[in-house]
Structures are given as structure tokens and as C-alpha cells.
Design a protein around this motif. Structure first.
Motif, PDB file in Angstrom:
ATOM      1  N   LEU A  39       0.846  -1.182   0.000  1.00  0.00           N
ATOM      2  CA  LEU A  39       0.000   0.000   0.000  1.00  0.00           C
ATOM      3  C   LEU A  39       0.887   1.239   0.000  1.00  0.00           C
ATOM      4  CD1 LEU A  39      -2.628  -0.905   2.765  1.00  0.00           C
ATOM      5  CD2 LEU A  39      -3.079  -0.744   0.316  1.00  0.00           C
ATOM      6  N   LYS A  48       0.323   3.367  -8.203  1.00  0.00           N
ATOM      7  CA  LYS A  48      -0.419   2.233  -8.769  1.00  0.00           C
ATOM      8  C   LYS A  48       0.335   1.625  -9.940  1.00  0.00           C
ATOM      9  CE  LYS A  48      -4.843   0.838 -10.819  1.00  0.00           C
ATOM     10  NZ  LYS A  48      -5.134  -0.260  -9.882  1.00  0.00           N
ATOM     11  N   GLY A  57      -3.336  -0.089  -3.235  1.00  0.00           N
ATOM     12  CA  GLY A  57      -4.298   0.804  -2.600  1.00  0.00           C
ATOM     13  C   GLY A  57      -3.558   1.897  -1.855  1.00  0.00           C
ATOM     14  N   TYR A 111      -3.443   4.355   1.869  1.00  0.00           N
ATOM     15  CA  TYR A 111      -3.877   4.338   3.265  1.00  0.00           C
ATOM     16  C   TYR A 111      -2.902   5.158   4.109  1.00  0.00           C
ATOM     17  CZ  TYR A 111      -5.335   2.056   7.731  1.00  0.00           C
ATOM     18  OH  TYR A 111      -5.792   1.774   8.992  1.00  0.00           O
ATOM     19  N   GLY A 135      -8.550   2.893  -8.363  1.00  0.00           N
ATOM     20  CA  GLY A 135      -7.742   2.839  -7.148  1.00  0.00           C
ATOM     21  C   GLY A 135      -8.597   2.644  -5.908  1.00  0.00           C
ATOM     22  N   LEU A 136      -8.048   1.938  -4.931  1.00  0.00           N
ATOM     23  CA  LEU A 136      -8.769   1.622  -3.697  1.00  0.00           C
ATOM     24  C   LEU A 136      -8.301   2.548  -2.570  1.00  0.00           C
ATOM     25  CD1 LEU A 136     -10.724  -0.196  -2.088  1.00  0.00           C
ATOM     26  CD2 LEU A 136      -8.793  -1.756  -1.693  1.00  0.00           C
ATOM     27  N   HIS A 196      -8.373   3.761   1.286  1.00  0.00           N
ATOM     28  CA  HIS A 196      -8.649   3.338   2.654  1.00  0.00           C
ATOM     29  C   HIS A 196      -8.930   4.568   3.514  1.00  0.00           C
ATOM     30  CE1 HIS A 196      -6.728  -0.183   1.054  1.00  0.00           C
ATOM     31  NE2 HIS A 196      -6.776  -0.847   2.189  1.00  0.00           N
ATOM     32  N   HIS A 235     -12.291   1.231   1.194  1.00  0.00           N
ATOM     33  CA  HIS A 235     -12.157   0.169   2.189  1.00  0.00           C
ATOM     34  C   HIS A 235     -12.026   0.810   3.562  1.00  0.00           C
ATOM     35  CE1 HIS A 235     -11.223  -3.599   4.079  1.00  0.00           C
ATOM     36  NE2 HIS A 235     -10.092  -3.107   4.564  1.00  0.00           N
ATOM     37  N   TYR A 257      -8.117  -6.314  -3.743  1.00  0.00           N
ATOM     38  CA  TYR A 257      -6.818  -5.699  -3.991  1.00  0.00           C
ATOM     39  C   TYR A 257      -6.241  -6.077  -5.358  1.00  0.00           C
ATOM     40  CZ  TYR A 257      -6.936  -4.316   0.880  1.00  0.00           C
ATOM     41  OH  TYR A 257      -7.302  -3.737   2.084  1.00  0.00           O
TER      42      TYR A 257
END
Length: 417
Positions: A125, A144, A150, A152, A176-177, A179, A231, A357
Motif C-alpha cells: 500500500l 499504482k 491501494g 492508506y 484505485g482503492l 482506505h 475500504h 486488492y
């Protein structure tokens, strides 16, 4: 390398043909070559024949911290990944809480290069904001492209609501994820444990449920406005489960996780002022723990994590108020979950999460790369310091009764046992 697993009982609820069947499995150069009731393989082959050998698809953990770079005295990447492998995990997501923090593509490349020879695969991450200061977005797209799964700011809630909005909108362009740690720090104040009867009795400053839930409400409203993927890691209250369930009914693309220790311990364990139990989010009440377990069973909570966080002795063996948050959890995860749930549920929980993920999901069939965990689900024992492989020994599970021993993994054309 050729490996023959003898008389292994397969635990794979998704595979009706092989689930709970005893089979020999021949693995050639990292690929499953044959699965049969009895195999006799010629040539140089490492034969694995453990007592009551069970195997499943490799386990996945979405929240693991090491120390390297910057805090190698807590844990190195090499020993951390070895510990993960011996604990049954073939894939882990590494939190961005090192020094320097990974907020650029070169940092992600460093982490991937440092781990590429390991049996357990590290998925990095990147931070959401530069230096996790909550002021400006980090190099999200570049990270990325370098392999980040992701973003965070580890255990640091984003105070700036507009920045979270912009992050979700921007990351949405390349899937993109994002957090978002659920904690309103103005509500939490200087609290260090759950606010309630126990905190009052012990004279410790409390963090109310509201601090977590208010943050989740804000984040979900922003997600509904922006779209994108979010997330919410390590929730801890019953009402948080309800809030996320309602958001999913609306169709929001949100997932959440819960730490193992929030399932099996409550704030009642704090009566000894043992700093091993100083955690973030804090241990909550029995009713919260029951709701979290129920949320895992019904799928509201998407996956469970060890939230493994090594911390050196200087930061733990001090007064409770001054101790750092966190516990290691890789070594004890299977044994504790196997106490709470039946074996099939435990394995299902330990193998979930990869899809979120964009990590390749393993399959148990001929022609697929071997990504397997080896274990015996039956032994019961008391977890002691000798069972800890991590450099740091800050485990809140010391003295707990666990059920099940991990033998190791087969992954990346290696066997760790």
C-alpha cells in the motif's frame, strides 16, 4: 523443485469435487501437476508427509506491518515474510507506516524488490497523502503503476473531508482503492480505551463508539456522492456493522475488515493494565464482539485481518497510558479463529480478500500455480513466547488457548515448513 504432498485432506469449500477429500498432490516447478488418491513419483522429489496433514488455498492478510525501512529493530521485510509464511499466509498487504513513508512510486518499487525472492508475496500500500500528513494527495497514479494495491494513511483518519472527496474522485479514474481509517479524533480526544463502565472503573480515558461511527457516516456519505472504491479497515463496533450493511444495500462500493483481537477480547481484559492489550481501535464490549462475529458470518464484514503490528519492547513495557498501540498476530491467527469458528468458516475467512486488492486468486486444480497452506486443525495448546517468530514479541494472545497448528506454505515455487 518437485514436491509431493502425501495424504493431504483438502479444505476448499468452493471445490465440491475435492473438498474434504484425501489426495496426493504432485507439484512440479511450482505448478500443480497431478492430484490423485495415490501417487508414486519418480526422480528427485521432496515428499511431505505430516501428521493429519490438511491443505487449503493460500491464506491472505489485508493488514500487516513490518518495520523496514526505518524500524528494522521491530521487524525486517525478510523475517516478516518468513513469519507470514510459517503462519500460513501466502499473500500479505503491507501497511505504509515505515520511515520514510511510501508515498512515491520509487518507495513501492523498493518494497517489491526487497521481497521478490520470498515465498510469501508482498503487496504494498502507498500512503494516501504526502508523508501521511493529510494535507496533499500522494502520487496515487504513479504508485499504482509501480504496483501499489491501494492507499492508506495507516491508523490516521483524514480530517479534511474535501480531500477525501477529491481522492475518491481521482482514484476512481484508474480503479484505485482508497482506505479511510474510521476515527473522529475530535470525538476520541485523548482516549486510549473503549469508553464505558470498564474505562470509568479503571480511570482510563475512553474513546466512545461515536468516534468510529461518526467517521464512517461521513465517509459513506462522501462515497455515495463521489462513487469510487473505499475500504474501511478494522471496524470495532456493532453499529459500524449496521452502517456498512445499509451502505451495501444502497449499492456503494465499500468493503471493511475486522482485526482478530476485536473478535476474541473485550475491554474487560484491561483490568490488569497489560499494555499488550492497548490497541487501535480499542477493544470494545461483548455485544460488539458478538456483532462483529455475526457480521463476518453474514458477509457484511468482508474479511478478517491480523492487523499485525510489531512494536519493540521499549514502546510496550511502559505505563499503559504511554505504551504504543498494536499487537502482532500472524502466528496466532489460525489458532484463534479456529477456536471461534468451525474449520470451513475459518478457512473461508483466511482465503478471502484478494479480489478487492486485484491480487490473483489461486485455484486448486491441475495446471494452476501452487498457492497452498499446510496445517493440522486439531492440536490445542497455550500460545507462548516460544511460538512467536516475529522479532518483536508484543502479542496480546500470549497465554491464550489456540486450536490448530500451521506447518507452512507452498508458494512461488518454494516450500516453507
Amino acid at each position: 523443485m518437485n514436491i509431493l504432498l502425501k495424504s493431504a485432506k483438502i479444505v476448499d469449500p468452493t471445490n465440491k469435487d475435492l473438498h474434504l477429500k484425501k489426495r496426493d498432490i504432485f507439484i512440479k516447478n511450482g505448478v500443480i501437476e497431478n492430484i490423485a488418491a495415490n501417487l508414486d513419483v519418480q526422480g528427485r522429489t521432496k515428499v511431505i508427509s505430516f501428521e493429519n496433514l490438511h491443505i487449503s488455498l493460500g491464506w491472505f492478510d489485508s493488514s500487516v506491518s513490518f518495520g523496514e525501512p526505518g524500524y528494522e529493530e521491530r521487524e525486517t521485510i525478510q523475517n516478516g515474510l518468513y513469519t507470514a509464511a510459517k503462519s500460513g499466509f501466502t499473500d500479505i498487504v503491507l501497511n505504509p507506516n515505515t520511515n520514510p513513508l511510501p508515498d512515491s512510486s520509487s518507495d513501492i518499487v523498493f518494497l517489491k524488490n526487497a521481497s521478490k525472492q520470498s515465498a510469501t508475496t508482498l503487496h504494498a500500500l502507498g500512503t494516501l497523502t504526502i508523508r501521511s500528513e493529510g494535507e496533499s494527495l500522494a502520487e496515487l497514479y504513479d504508485m499504482k503503476s509501480a504496483g501499489a494495491v491501494g492507499y492508506y494513511d495507516y491508523k490516521l483518519p483524514l480530517k479534511n473531508s474535501n480531500l477525501l472527496k477529491v481522492a475518491l474522485q481521482y482514484a476512481h479514474n484508474f480503479d484505485g482503492l482508497v482506505h479511510s481509517f474510521p476515527m473522529d479524533m475530535q470525538i476520541a480526544g485523548k482516549g486510549i480505551v473503549n469508553e464505558g463502565e470498564v474505562s470509568t472503573r479503571l480511570g482510563l480515558k475512553g474513546i466512545p463508539h461515536l468516534a468510529e461511527e461518526l467517521s464512517i457516516v461521513r465517509d459513506l456519505f462522501i462515497l455515495e456522492y463521489t462513487g469510487g472504491k473505499m475500504h474501511i479497515p478494522t471496524i470495532s463496533t456493532a453499529n459500524s456493522v449496521k452502517l456498512i450493511a445499509e451502505a451495501k444495500k444502497k449499492g456503494l462500493d465499500v468493503t471493511c475488515s475486522v482485526a482478530v483481537h476485536n473478535l476474541c477480547f473485550t475491554d474487560e481484559t484491561l483490568v490488569e493494565f497489560d499494555s499488550h492489550f492497548k490497541l487501535m481501535p480499542p477493544l470494545r464490549t461483548k455485544s460488539d464482539a458478538k456483532a462483529l462475529i455475526k457480521g463476518l458470518k453474514d458477509g457484511t464484514i468482508d474479511f478478517v485481518t491480523t492487523d499485525h503490528r510489531p512494536m519493540d519492547i521499549e514502546h510496550k513495557r511502559v505505563e499503559f497510558d504511554n505504551a504504543s498501540d498494536g499487537t502482532i498476530g500472524l502466528e496466532s491467527a489460525f489458532g484463534m479463529l479456529n477456536q471461534i469458528f468451525d474449520l470451513e468458516t475459518t478457512i473461508s475467512l483466511l482465503t478471502k480478500g484478494r479480489e478487492r486488492y486485484k491480487v490473483k486468486t489461486p485455484y486448486f486444480k491441475v495446471g494452476e500455480n501452487a498457492n497452498l497452506t499446510l496445517f493440522d486443525p486439531n492440536p490445542e495448546y497455550i500460545f507462548e513466547e516460544k511460538d512467536i517468530l516475529s522479532t518483536s514479541k508484543n502479542s496480546c494472545f500470549l497465554g491464550s488457548k489456540l486450536k490448530g497448528k500451521v506447518y507452512g506454505i507452498v508458494s512461488n515455487n518454494q516450500i516453507i515448513n
